[in-house]
Enzyme design. Structure first.
Site, mmCIF file in Angstrom:
data_model
loop_
_atom_site.group_PDB
_atom_site.id
_atom_site.type_symbol
_atom_site.label_atom_id
_atom_site.label_comp_id
_atom_site.label_asym_id
_atom_site.label_seq_id
_atom_site.Cartn_x
_atom_site.Cartn_y
_atom_site.Cartn_z
ATOM 1 N N ASP A 99 -9.262 -1.091 -37.655
ATOM 2 C CA ASP A 99 -8.296 -0.786 -36.844
ATOM 3 C C ASP A 99 -7.496 -2.122 -36.370
ATOM 4 O O ASP A 99 -7.931 -3.207 -36.185
ATOM 5 C CB ASP A 99 -8.668 0.083 -35.719
ATOM 6 N N HIS A 150 -1.907 4.188 -36.785
ATOM 7 C CA HIS A 150 -2.555 3.850 -35.430
ATOM 8 C C HIS A 150 -1.545 3.529 -34.506
ATOM 9 O O HIS A 150 -1.780 2.767 -33.673
ATOM 10 C CB HIS A 150 -3.404 2.534 -35.754
ATOM 11 N N HIS A 154 0.100 0.569 -29.997
ATOM 12 C CA HIS A 154 -1.336 0.677 -29.297
ATOM 13 C C HIS A 154 -1.475 1.247 -28.060
ATOM 14 O O HIS A 154 -1.942 0.639 -27.262
ATOM 15 C CB HIS A 154 -2.295 -0.507 -29.525
ATOM 16 N N HIS A 244 -12.868 -3.355 -36.464
ATOM 17 C CA HIS A 244 -11.498 -3.948 -36.436
ATOM 18 C C HIS A 244 -11.140 -5.054 -37.031
ATOM 19 O O HIS A 244 -12.026 -6.171 -37.328
ATOM 20 C CB HIS A 244 -11.301 -4.358 -34.765
#
Length: 279
Positions: A99, A150, A154, A244
């Site tokens: 991510d 995503h 964020h 990540h």
């Protein structure tokens, strides 16, 4: 937003988002099975596998949820009430997801490791990062990786209105399509915090919501050995692993992948990417 601000913001909202995320992902259905998935707080455990020779690389590269050609005309995307936690497939299959990227400091090293072991993964990218690094998305496309949405910046979606959520999703999908070559078919909410608007808007944009089964918590920089241990302890058929490649200092994540990926393959797991099942 600076690249490292995601880590600061993640720590600030984690406590509130954890409850929302847990409620949203606790009992998702595995696609095409009607089978209820394990809660995120209790990853499915698999019996230790005997070490055996690796399967041919072309088998490792097969998609997880089916081996036939994708439909020529995709059907509709269902509006779910919970995200998918794990994915169905044949045999000992797992999915690795990364991510917050792409980040030129860490993503190329992750791609290099995946290429070394002829393995594909999923990257849930933030639009603002993708816009700055389109070459990395192009490389992901060339090497067969799946790129998911995503959001752009964020944010905590549960604190936003419907219009802002749509903007966050649409801008990111546009950037992905331009750099990767196709619009994303998967979506992941930042912090694992989902709401009704996120599910509905994601479906309207043709994306399935995907959460995870095993959280490495690598963003807390717990140490390479700890990250490797979390993946090893949670490994099981259908598991989706969360790591990540951006949002902070990710060198531990890079080193951990170099250790746990060959170990998974040596244990007989097939690390691959999912294929959408339309209805």
């Amino acid at each position: 937003m600076q690249k490292d601000q995601l880590l600061i913001r993640r720590r600030a909202v984690l406590a509130g988002a954890a409850a929302l995320g847990a409620a949203g992902v606790a009992s998702a259905l595995a696609p095409g099975t009607g089978e209820r998935a394990a809660p995120a707080s209790a990853p499915a455990a698999g019996a230790p596998a005997a070490r055996r020779p690796l399967k041919p690389s072309e088998y490792r590269l097969r998609p997880l949820t089916g081996y036939d050609a994708p439909p020529s005309t995709p059907g509709r995307t269902p509006v779910r009430r919970e995200p998918l936690l794990r994915l169905s497939g044949r045999g000992r299959t797992m999915v690795l997801t990364f991510d917050d990227g792409p980040d030129p400091r860490y993503t190329p090293d992750i791609l290099d490791t995946l290429a070394r072991y002829e393995t594909r993964a999923m990257f849930f990218v933030c639009g603002e990062m993708a816009a700055e690094n389109p070459d990395l998305l192009a490389r992901m496309a060339d090497e067969g990786h799946v790129v998911g949405n995503h959001t752009w910046s964020h944010p905590l979606l549960t604190a936003l209105g419907r219009r802002r959520i749509r903007t966050e999703m649409e801008r990111t999908s546009d950037v992905i399509e331009k750099a990767h070559g196709s619009r994303p078919e998967w979506f992941r909410a930042p912090y694992g915090a989902w709401n009704r608007a996120a599910f509905r808007l994601g479906a309207e944009l043709g994306m399935e919501p995907l959460a995870w089964t095993v959280d490495t918590l690598d963003w807390t920089t717990p140490g390479t050995r700890t990250i490797v241990g979390r993946v090893a302890d949670g490994a099981a058929p259908g598991v989706v692993v969360l790591s990540h490649d951006a949002g902070g200092e990710r060198s531990q994540s890079v080193r951990a992948l170099r250790r746990y990926l060959p170990a998974l393959l040596d244990s007989g797991y097939h690390v691959t990417v999912p294929r959408r099942q339309y209805v």
